[in-house]
Design an enzyme around this catalytic site. Sequence first.
Site, PDB file in Angstrom:
ATOM      1  N   HIS A 252      31.157  42.360  48.382  1.00 36.32           N
ATOM      2  CA  HIS A 252      32.500  42.206  47.854  1.00 36.32           C
ATOM      3  C   HIS A 252      32.965  43.561  47.356  1.00 36.32           C
ATOM      4  CE1 HIS A 252      33.114  37.904  48.115  1.00 36.32           C
ATOM      5  NE2 HIS A 252      31.937  37.655  47.544  1.00 36.32           N
ATOM      6  N   CYS A 302      36.269  44.498  50.628  1.00 39.05           N
ATOM      7  CA  CYS A 302      37.707  44.574  50.384  1.00 39.05           C
ATOM      8  C   CYS A 302      38.042  45.826  49.591  1.00 39.05           C
ATOM      9  CB  CYS A 302      38.183  43.339  49.622  1.00 39.05           C
ATOM     10  SG  CYS A 302      38.361  41.895  50.682  1.00 39.05           S
TER      11      CYS A 302
END
Length: 439
Positions: A252, A302
């Site tokens: 992440h 991301c």
Amino acid sequence: MEARHKKVLQQNRTNLVTSLDPSDVYDGLLARGIFTQDMIDEIKSSGTRRAQARQLVKDLETRGSRAFPAFLDCLRETGQASLAELLESGGPVSILVSPRVQPTVIPLPVPGNPENNRNGKNHDGADASPKLVPLKPTTLPLDVLPSPSPDRDRPRPPRQRRDSVQSYKMDASPCGICLIINNVEFDASSNLKERKGSDVDCDKLEKRFQSLNFHVVVKRNLKCKQIKHELSSLAKMDHSVYDCCVVVILSHGTEASHNRFPGAVHGVDGPSVPVQIITNYLNGQNCSSLQSKPKLFFIQACGGDQRDIGFEVSPDEVQPTPGGIDDQTDAIPLSSSSDSLSFSDEIDARASLPTPSDILVSYSTFPGYVSWRDTFAGSWYVETLDRVLEENAVTDDLVTMLMVVNNEVSQISAKGLYKQMPGSFNFLRKLLYFQASKT
């Protein structure tokens, strides 16, 4: 070199490649400190006169503000004043070589026998006007036939694997270490979801970099401090026998304050490590055995929580590709100051260093935006990167292949709406070709 001087060289590159004799100016450029002997030897190894001239002009653009006037002086000293005047005038781009003039073939009259064509008639009464017979070109002897162009007809040498002005040395075996950090399962306290499909990405890249002759080390589900520890251990290794180092991080991600490389990746416990600190572990100051060697970072995470819906274009411009039915993102909201790693917590991770050279960071998405991942097939970025490396590593350099990845990923859509745009921060100084064999 000043921008205006670079522009003059670029505009007149054809003239220089056609007319410049680089062997005449080597000594002058060496004496003036514009080139070193090693650089001149590299230019000479380019091959033909034209190839050496082309490489000399390209390298000249990187040699500072003194390079252009010194080059003009060298041209004048070696009897190439016309080239110096052309460059000094500011950039006419007309070719200096005189154009070839095609000979005009003029038919010559061939008179008939004067005894037979009095009064304009032949003996049979036909019109005896002189006949026009076009000249036919004669066949030239072999010793005067024009010689073929050496640049056009000489066989191309195989791609150089040694270190050169043009490309990095990439022939060590193994070529280098490839560290893959694959964060899949996150602590409940982190409020981060499981990254289903990341193991597919990890398996693909492990096999791909093994095929490119890297020693691959895979670490799974690392906390923030463990990520730092693995990077620190990698930096403390002796890379003297290797030509390259690769770090792949699958996790992440989020935005983070930065002054060089944007973004940050999360440990499975929640806190994040800024990408600019990740790169600092391996820069030339913190890892001396990787100085002047390429250090590559591939970040599948991301860059923020924005979702890109793209903009409408003509159907002829793109070939839309649907994403998977189980696409997920690797985003959480912008990290707070408590989530960011202190710049001064370790000597190996200080952020006050100059911008490092020989580093490339490839991001799966544009800073600030989400990165999409199919829970069964893996992420768009890794799936495309793996395939492009498989198909093109034999012939193409890394930056060219990453542009192909950018283009292909940009044409995929999630849920028929959302888009993704990969990109790179490139501080490489040369072309990089992986070790790859034809299958």
